[in-house]
Design a protein around this motif. Structure first.
Motif, mmCIF file in Angstrom:
data_model
loop_
_atom_site.group_PDB
_atom_site.id
_atom_site.type_symbol
_atom_site.label_atom_id
_atom_site.label_comp_id
_atom_site.label_asym_id
_atom_site.label_seq_id
_atom_site.Cartn_x
_atom_site.Cartn_y
_atom_site.Cartn_z
ATOM 1 N N LEU A 96 -7.047 7.138 3.695
ATOM 2 C CA LEU A 96 -5.625 6.805 3.858
ATOM 3 C C LEU A 96 -4.899 7.744 4.813
ATOM 4 O O LEU A 96 -3.906 7.358 5.417
ATOM 5 C CB LEU A 96 -4.935 6.809 2.496
ATOM 6 C CG LEU A 96 -5.386 5.728 1.521
ATOM 7 C CD1 LEU A 96 -4.670 5.874 0.200
ATOM 8 C CD2 LEU A 96 -5.147 4.350 2.090
ATOM 9 N N GLU A 148 1.357 1.141 7.981
ATOM 10 C CA GLU A 148 0.216 0.610 7.236
ATOM 11 C C GLU A 148 0.271 1.047 5.772
ATOM 12 O O GLU A 148 -0.002 0.260 4.859
ATOM 13 C CB GLU A 148 -1.093 1.074 7.882
ATOM 14 C CG GLU A 148 -1.342 0.437 9.238
ATOM 15 C CD GLU A 148 -2.487 1.081 10.009
ATOM 16 O OE1 GLU A 148 -3.168 0.349 10.756
ATOM 17 O OE2 GLU A 148 -2.709 2.306 9.867
ATOM 18 N N LEU A 149 0.666 2.293 5.559
ATOM 19 C CA LEU A 149 0.800 2.790 4.181
ATOM 20 C C LEU A 149 1.929 2.066 3.449
ATOM 21 O O LEU A 149 1.798 1.747 2.267
ATOM 22 C CB LEU A 149 1.047 4.298 4.183
ATOM 23 C CG LEU A 149 -0.153 5.162 4.579
ATOM 24 C CD1 LEU A 149 0.275 6.603 4.787
ATOM 25 C CD2 LEU A 149 -1.257 5.061 3.540
ATOM 26 N N LEU A 185 0.708 -1.248 2.244
ATOM 27 C CA LEU A 185 -0.101 -1.085 1.038
ATOM 28 C C LEU A 185 0.784 -0.765 -0.170
ATOM 29 O O LEU A 185 0.542 -1.250 -1.277
ATOM 30 C CB LEU A 185 -1.136 0.031 1.233
ATOM 31 C CG LEU A 185 -2.276 -0.257 2.207
ATOM 32 C CD1 LEU A 185 -3.095 1.003 2.460
ATOM 33 C CD2 LEU A 185 -3.152 -1.379 1.678
ATOM 34 N N ASP A 244 0.054 -0.137 -4.212
ATOM 35 C CA ASP A 244 -1.059 0.786 -4.011
ATOM 36 C C ASP A 244 -0.581 2.223 -4.257
ATOM 37 O O ASP A 244 0.127 2.804 -3.438
ATOM 38 C CB ASP A 244 -1.612 0.635 -2.589
ATOM 39 C CG ASP A 244 -2.893 1.426 -2.369
ATOM 40 O OD1 ASP A 244 -2.994 2.568 -2.869
ATOM 41 O OD2 ASP A 244 -3.793 0.896 -1.691
ATOM 42 N N ALA A 294 -1.631 4.848 -1.632
ATOM 43 C CA ALA A 294 -0.799 4.829 -0.423
ATOM 44 C C ALA A 294 0.486 5.616 -0.680
ATOM 45 O O ALA A 294 0.942 6.379 0.184
ATOM 46 C CB ALA A 294 -0.477 3.395 -0.026
ATOM 47 N N GLU A 353 -0.290 9.281 -0.587
ATOM 48 C CA GLU A 353 -0.454 9.754 0.791
ATOM 49 C C GLU A 353 0.908 9.972 1.461
ATOM 50 O O GLU A 353 1.123 10.986 2.121
ATOM 51 C CB GLU A 353 -1.301 8.764 1.601
ATOM 52 C CG GLU A 353 -1.462 9.135 3.068
ATOM 53 C CD GLU A 353 -2.165 10.471 3.296
ATOM 54 O OE1 GLU A 353 -1.862 11.130 4.320
ATOM 55 O OE2 GLU A 353 -3.002 10.879 2.460
#
Length: 191
Positions: A3, A10-11, A14, A19, A22, A25
């Protein structure tokens, strides 16, 4: 998939799908930066930690509806709004205390402060007793024994993120419970 190689967008995609990794992160990427900004502006470590934590709680709660183009800009503006709200609340509290001091002689106010301090201390102890044991222990180590998050993590053999979670949970719980206590006290003084 690693990740830490993904972009913020993109995170966020998610994250909208619940997620948790994500979210972790994004938290790891930006929490400290937000803390530093808040600390630089407010000069209060605990408040800066609390506001940075509150920012990420808000992101998690609104994850499904969050539509962000530039995450860093969004975080900066959101943190700025949280700091403004915090400052407004403090200004109002200071204003109320100034108003109260005008109505009471200094000796009366000193006596009331002593009574209030005793009652607040008791309320804090009672509220702390309602916390889960591990959360209470971490709060006491941080706030009363003045240990850092890293020191607590080492002492209890837990991750720093776990310590941050427990501190956030305890401060939120205490603030909610003690806010009611303080509101009742102010109403009592004004009646």
């Amino acid at each position: 998939m690693s990740l830490n190689l993904l972009t913020d967008n993109e995170l966020l995609a998610l994250l909208r799908d619940d997620d948790e990794q994500a979210f972790r992160e994004l938290y790891d990427r930006y929490w400290y930066k937000m803390y530093v900004i808040a600390h630089r502006k407010l000069r209060r470590k605990e408040v800066a930690e609390e506001l940075a934590q509150e920012l990420f709680v808000m992101i998690w709660q609104k994850r499904e509806s969050l539509r962000v183009i530039n995450l860093q800009a969004f975080l900066g503006v959101s943190l700025k709004n949280l700091m403004i709200d915090y400052i407004r609340r403090n200004i109002q509290e200071e204003h109320y205390l100034d108003q109260l001091q005008q109505f009471f002689p200094a000796e009366t106010f000193a006596t009331m402060e002593a009574v209030q301090l005793n009652e607040l201390s008791e309320a804090i102890q009672n509220t702390l007793a309602k916390l889960p044991e591990k959360t209470r222990e971490i709060f006491i180590l941080n706030r009363f024994e003045h240990l850092t998050i890293r020191e607590i993590a080492q002492r209890l053999n837990l991750s720093e993120k776990t310590i941050e979670y427990h501190l956030s949970r305890s401060t939120t719980f205490l603030r909610q419970n003690l806010r009611d206590f303080m509101t009742v006290w102010v109403l009592f003084l004004l009646s």
